[in-house]
Design a protein around this motif. Structure first.
Motif, mmCIF file in Angstrom:
data_model
loop_
_atom_site.group_PDB
_atom_site.id
_atom_site.type_symbol
_atom_site.label_atom_id
_atom_site.label_comp_id
_atom_site.label_asym_id
_atom_site.label_seq_id
_atom_site.Cartn_x
_atom_site.Cartn_y
_atom_site.Cartn_z
ATOM 1 N N MET A 163 11.320 -5.778 -0.250
ATOM 2 C CA MET A 163 10.501 -4.733 -0.401
ATOM 3 C C MET A 163 9.012 -4.968 0.147
ATOM 4 S SD MET A 163 12.325 -2.404 -1.954
ATOM 5 C CE MET A 163 13.924 -2.376 -2.678
ATOM 6 N N THR A 164 8.614 -3.658 0.317
ATOM 7 C CA THR A 164 7.059 -3.674 0.939
ATOM 8 C C THR A 164 6.081 -3.184 -0.109
ATOM 9 O OG1 THR A 164 8.157 -3.358 3.017
ATOM 10 C CG2 THR A 164 5.839 -3.224 2.996
ATOM 11 N N LEU A 165 4.953 -3.995 -0.291
ATOM 12 C CA LEU A 165 3.959 -3.557 -1.135
ATOM 13 C C LEU A 165 2.944 -2.816 -0.213
ATOM 14 C CD1 LEU A 165 3.863 -6.389 -3.599
ATOM 15 C CD2 LEU A 165 4.358 -4.067 -4.247
ATOM 16 N N LEU A 166 2.089 -1.950 -0.829
ATOM 17 C CA LEU A 166 1.246 -1.135 0.212
ATOM 18 C C LEU A 166 -0.087 -1.332 -0.671
ATOM 19 C CD1 LEU A 166 0.206 0.428 2.553
ATOM 20 C CD2 LEU A 166 1.050 2.323 1.320
ATOM 21 N N THR A 167 -1.154 -1.888 0.140
ATOM 22 C CA THR A 167 -2.499 -1.969 -0.396
ATOM 23 C C THR A 167 -3.237 -1.083 0.562
ATOM 24 O OG1 THR A 167 -2.298 -4.148 -1.325
ATOM 25 C CG2 THR A 167 -4.383 -3.364 -1.052
ATOM 26 N N ILE A 263 1.157 5.576 8.043
ATOM 27 C CA ILE A 263 0.965 4.124 7.398
ATOM 28 C C ILE A 263 1.271 3.117 8.546
ATOM 29 C CG2 ILE A 263 1.713 2.504 5.365
ATOM 30 C CD1 ILE A 263 2.181 5.070 3.711
ATOM 31 N N LYS A 264 0.188 2.295 8.692
ATOM 32 C CA LYS A 264 0.499 1.019 9.615
ATOM 33 C C LYS A 264 -0.671 0.110 9.382
ATOM 34 C CE LYS A 264 -2.133 3.648 13.114
ATOM 35 N NZ LYS A 264 -2.107 4.208 14.511
ATOM 36 N N PRO A 265 -0.321 -1.225 9.984
ATOM 37 C CA PRO A 265 -1.663 -2.118 9.666
ATOM 38 C C PRO A 265 -2.749 -1.738 10.277
ATOM 39 C CG PRO A 265 0.457 -3.350 9.997
ATOM 40 C CD PRO A 265 0.797 -1.758 10.372
ATOM 41 N N GLY A 266 -4.023 -2.296 9.810
ATOM 42 C CA GLY A 266 -5.075 -1.933 10.455
ATOM 43 C C GLY A 266 -5.920 -0.575 10.060
ATOM 44 N N PRO A 267 -7.146 -0.244 10.593
ATOM 45 C CA PRO A 267 -8.083 0.870 10.270
ATOM 46 C C PRO A 267 -7.396 2.120 10.719
ATOM 47 C CG PRO A 267 -8.915 -0.614 11.820
ATOM 48 C CD PRO A 267 -7.943 -1.184 11.581
ATOM 49 N N ILE A 268 -7.698 3.241 9.791
ATOM 50 C CA ILE A 268 -7.330 4.310 10.443
ATOM 51 C C ILE A 268 -8.285 5.489 9.928
ATOM 52 C CG2 ILE A 268 -5.805 4.704 8.338
ATOM 53 C CD1 ILE A 268 -3.821 6.469 9.748
#
Length: 286
Positions: A163-167, A263-268
C-alpha cells in the motif's frame, strides 16, 4: 414560549433528524445535519452578545458540538481507531433537550473546539459580495502572522504491505494581496466525484511567514487513506481561508485541487480558483 426555548427545541429537532438519518444508514444526510447543528452550537458559544445561556451551559453546548463533529468524522473515516458510535451520541439527547436545566457532569471527556466561526460549505455563497483590495506586493504587510490557530493535522498512517502512503508538503501560495490576509490557513480534504468526504478534513496551522506576494506554510499533510483505497475520480482539495474582522468570521478566499493523475513525486504548481469551492469540479474558474 421564549425565544431561547424555541432555539433549544430547534436544536433538539435537528439532533433527532441527524440521528434518524444515521440510524437509517443515510450517512451523507446525517453528516450534513450534524455539521450544521455543530456550527449553530459553536456560534452560540462564541457569541459575546448572548446572555440566553450561563457559562456552564455554554461549556456543555460546546462539548455537545464537539461530539457531533466526532460522530461526523467517524462516519467519514471507516478506519477510525477511536470511533464515536451512534449509541454514544444518542446518550446525549437528554442534554440537548434539557440544556436549560441540565446540571450533571457531561458524560464524555471532551472539550469545546476553540475555533472561530467558520462557514459551512456553501454558506459563503449567501454573503454579500465583497470587493477584494487590489494591493501591490507587500502592501500593508507585516513580517509574520500570529499563530493563533494550531491546526488539526493528523499523524501518518501505519504502513501496510503493498500500500502507498501519501504525504503532501504545502510550501506556499501566491496572492497579490497576501500581506492583507489575517490568520491565513489551508483546509485540506479528499472528495469523491459527488463532493463527499473520503477522509477526515484537516486544517494547517496559521501561516507564520510571508514574502512579497507569497504566504509560506511549509507543512506536511498526511492523507488518511492509502492511495490504492481511494476511488476513481477522487481529488484532493486545498481551500485557502482567512479571517475577516469586519464580518467576524473565517472565509474561503480561493481553492485548488489535485486529481489522482496529478499525484507524483517532486514539486507541482496547481491552479487557484475563485470561491465558492466547487467540490464536484463542474465550473471552476479564476
Amino acid at each position: 414560549m421564549s425565544d431561547v426555548t424555541k432555539t433549544v427545541q430547534k436544536w433538539h429537532a435537528s439532533f433527532k433528524k441527524g440521528t434518524d438519518f444515521d440510524s437509517w444508514g443515510q450517512l451523507v444526510e446525517a453528516i450534513d445535519e450534524y455539521q450544521i447543528l455543530a456550527r449553530q452550537l459553536q456560534k452560540e458559544v462564541q457569541s459575546s452578545n448572548s446572555h440566553d445561556f450561563t457559562e456552564e451551559q455554554k461549556k456543555n453546548i460546546g462539548k455537545f458540538a464537539t461530539c457531533l463533529e466526532m460522530r461526523s468524522a467517524a462516519l467519514q473515516c471507516t478506519q477510525s481507531q477511536e470511533e464515536f458510535k451512534l449509541e454514544d451520541l444518542k446518550k446525549l439527547e437528554p442534554i440537548i433537550k434539557n440544556i436549560l436545566t441540565f446540571n450533571k457532569d457531561f458524560p464524555f471527556d471532551v472539550q469545546p473546539v476553540p475555533l472561530r466561526k467558520i462557514l459551512a460549505p456553501g454558506e459563503e455563497e449567501n454573503l454579500e459580495v465583497e470587493e477584494e483590495l487590489d494591493a501591490g506586493p507587500g502592501a500593508g504587510s507585516t513580517p509574520s502572522f500570529p499563530s493563533r490557530v494550531p491546526g488539526t493535522l493528523l499523524e501518518r498512517l501505519p504502513s501496510e504491505p503493498g500500500m502507498t502512503l501519501l504525504t503532501l508538503t504545502i510550501e506556499k501560495i501566491g496572492l497579490k494581496d497576501a500581506g492583507q490576509c489575517i490568520d491565513p490557513y489551508i483546509t485540506v480534504s479528499v472528495k469523491d466525484l459527488n463532493g463527499i468526504d473520503l477522509n477526515p478534513v484537516q486544517d494547517t496551522p496559521v501561516a507564520t511567514q510571508k514574502e512579497d506576494t507569497y504566504i509560506h506554510f511549509s507543512v506536511n499533510v498526511e492523507i488518511q487513506k492509502h492511495l490504492e483505497k481511494l476511488p476513481k475520480g477522487a481529488a484532493i482539495f486545498f481551500e485557502f481561508k482567512h479571517y475577516k474582522p469586519k464580518k467576524g468570521f473565517t472565509s474561503t478566499k480561493c481553492f485548488a485541487f489535485m486529481e489522482m493523475d496529478e499525484i507524483k513525486p517532486g514539486p507541482i504548481v496547481i491552479e487557484l480558483y475563485k470561491k465558492p469551492t466547487d467540490f464536484k469540479r463542474k465550473n471552476s474558474t479564476f
